[in-house]
Scaffold this motif. Structure first.
Motif, PDB file in Angstrom:
ATOM      1  N   ALA A   1       0.842  -1.192   0.000  1.00  0.00           N
ATOM      2  CA  ALA A   1       0.000   0.000   0.000  1.00  0.00           C
ATOM      3  C   ALA A   1       0.878   1.242   0.000  1.00  0.00           C
ATOM      4  O   ALA A   1       1.830   1.337   0.781  1.00  0.00           O
ATOM      5  N   VAL A   2       0.539   2.204  -0.864  1.00  0.00           N
ATOM      6  CA  VAL A   2       1.332   3.427  -1.007  1.00  0.00           C
ATOM      7  C   VAL A   2       0.409   4.628  -0.809  1.00  0.00           C
ATOM      8  O   VAL A   2      -0.369   4.966  -1.695  1.00  0.00           O
ATOM      9  N   PRO A   3       0.462   5.273   0.367  1.00  0.00           N
ATOM     10  CA  PRO A   3      -0.383   6.461   0.580  1.00  0.00           C
ATOM     11  C   PRO A   3       0.177   7.662  -0.174  1.00  0.00           C
ATOM     12  O   PRO A   3       1.287   8.116   0.114  1.00  0.00           O
ATOM     13  N   ALA A   4      -0.583   8.158  -1.138  1.00  0.00           N
ATOM     14  CA  ALA A   4      -0.107   9.282  -1.945  1.00  0.00           C
ATOM     15  C   ALA A   4      -1.270   9.860  -2.737  1.00  0.00           C
ATOM     16  O   ALA A   4      -2.234   9.163  -3.071  1.00  0.00           O
ATOM     17  N   ASP A   5      -1.153  11.145  -3.051  1.00  0.00           N
ATOM     18  CA  ASP A   5      -2.152  11.874  -3.819  1.00  0.00           C
ATOM     19  C   ASP A   5      -1.684  11.958  -5.268  1.00  0.00           C
ATOM     20  O   ASP A   5      -0.560  12.392  -5.531  1.00  0.00           O
ATOM     21  N   LEU A   6      -2.527  11.560  -6.218  1.00  0.00           N
ATOM     22  CA  LEU A   6      -2.133  11.576  -7.616  1.00  0.00           C
ATOM     23  C   LEU A   6      -1.909  12.985  -8.149  1.00  0.00           C
ATOM     24  O   LEU A   6      -1.302  13.147  -9.215  1.00  0.00           O
ATOM     25  N   THR A   7      -2.377  13.990  -7.429  1.00  0.00           N
ATOM     26  CA  THR A   7      -2.130  15.366  -7.860  1.00  0.00           C
ATOM     27  C   THR A   7      -0.889  15.955  -7.195  1.00  0.00           C
ATOM     28  O   THR A   7      -0.590  17.138  -7.379  1.00  0.00           O
ATOM     29  N   ALA A   8      -0.167  15.141  -6.435  1.00  0.00           N
ATOM     30  CA  ALA A   8       1.064  15.579  -5.774  1.00  0.00           C
ATOM     31  C   ALA A   8       2.213  14.677  -6.241  1.00  0.00           C
ATOM     32  O   ALA A   8       2.141  14.060  -7.305  1.00  0.00           O
ATOM     33  N   ASP A   9       3.263  14.561  -5.437  1.00  0.00           N
ATOM     34  CA  ASP A   9       4.447  13.797  -5.833  1.00  0.00           C
ATOM     35  C   ASP A   9       4.296  12.323  -5.463  1.00  0.00           C
ATOM     36  O   ASP A   9       5.043  11.786  -4.639  1.00  0.00           O
TER      37      ASP A   9
END
Length: 280
Positions: free
Chosen positions: A132-140
């Motif tokens: 699982a990779v917590p990240a926002d597709l509109t960020a880095d």
């Protein structure tokens, strides 16, 4: 809870509904258990009267299931990335070959919710190495993916299902560009997008307004997905849900032939990275 997290719940409903059908295209125990716990009345309703209102989503899910399985089985790819994974259960229900690592990228709150659900239900056993990779597709998000162990030198199978039209055109271009930069030759990109005519179709206005009112506006489309992806080094094969054999006997809207303007279309795409120079 973000509007896109709510969308993930709705997709889980659709996959649970399909799982109850005797003629189901797939079986998603994770989605069924999620709905049983979070929407017991809907769970009872779907069990007693399987619905056809999610047929297009079921056909879409089956299409991408098959794309992913072909990529890992025929091409030998062992690195898979699902963007905006939500409550996706593919890590648990698909027959992955040995050695597959599947990265699920999603908003931190969505990753946390899914982790809590998986820990509480004790139902799912990974059939691959799931990260699982917590990240926002509109960020880095690429940095988060690389930090999680992703290896850009390996051919990768990418899936962007049910997410791109929630982003602006600039954001979509950025995501596809980042995917391309992270991809080595031979990588496969599976994605869903809608066409630009969809936003001008009179019969779509009420539904699109409802999505805006719910805080889930659709914001982008692509008129010519083959050319759009070719400029980035990808060779794309594009289908529509009604083209697929699985749509036979299902409530999947028919669309006129390509070239007929004014039709609202959903593009289901499988693309291969064939021109690393263009991608660079």
């Amino acid at each position: 809870m973000s509007s896109l997290t709510e969308t993930a719940h709705w997709i889980a409903c659709a996959r649970a509904a399909e799982s109850f059908r005797p003629d189901r295209l797939f079986d998603d125990p994770l989605a069924v258990e999620f709905i049983r716990r979070t929407a017991p009345d809907l769970y009872t309703e779907l069990r007693s009267a399987p619905s056809s209102r999610f047929d297009t989503l079921a056909v879409r899910t089956k299409f991408f299931d098959d794309c992913l399985m072909r990529a890992v089985s025929e091409s030998g790819h062992r690195q898979v990335v699902v963007l905006a994974a939500g409550m996706d259960g593919r890590a648990f229900r698909l027959p992955w070959p040995e050695g597959v690592t599947l990265y699920e990228v999603d908003l931190p709150e969505a990753v946390e919710e899914k982790a809590g659900f998986l820990a509480s239900c004790g139902l799912a056993t990974d059939r691959c190495s799931r990260v699982a990779v917590p990240a926002d597709l509109t960020a880095d998000w690429p940095s988060a993916l690389l930090d999680a162990g992703f290896r850009s030198e390996l051919p990768t199978v990418w899936l962007a299902e049910g997410v791109l039209y929630y982003l602006t055109e600039d954001q979509v271009d950025a995501v596809v560009g980042q995917v391309t930069e992270l991809s080595s030759p031979g990588s496969v990109l599976c994605l869903e997008q809608v066409n630009t005519d969809l936003y001008r179709a009179p019969w779509m206005r009420e539904w699109l307004q409802q999505m805006r009112d719910e805080g889930r506006p659709w914001r982008s489309g692509v008129a010519d997905p083959e050319t759009w992806l070719a400029h980035r080094g990808w060779h794309a094969v594009v289908r529509e849900p009604c083209d697929l054999a699985e749509a036979t006997g299902r409530l999947v809207p028919r669309t006129p032939p390509r070239g007929v303007s004014g039709a609202a279309r959903t593009w289901l795409v499988r693309a291969d990275l064939v021109n690393a120079t263009a991608a660079a």
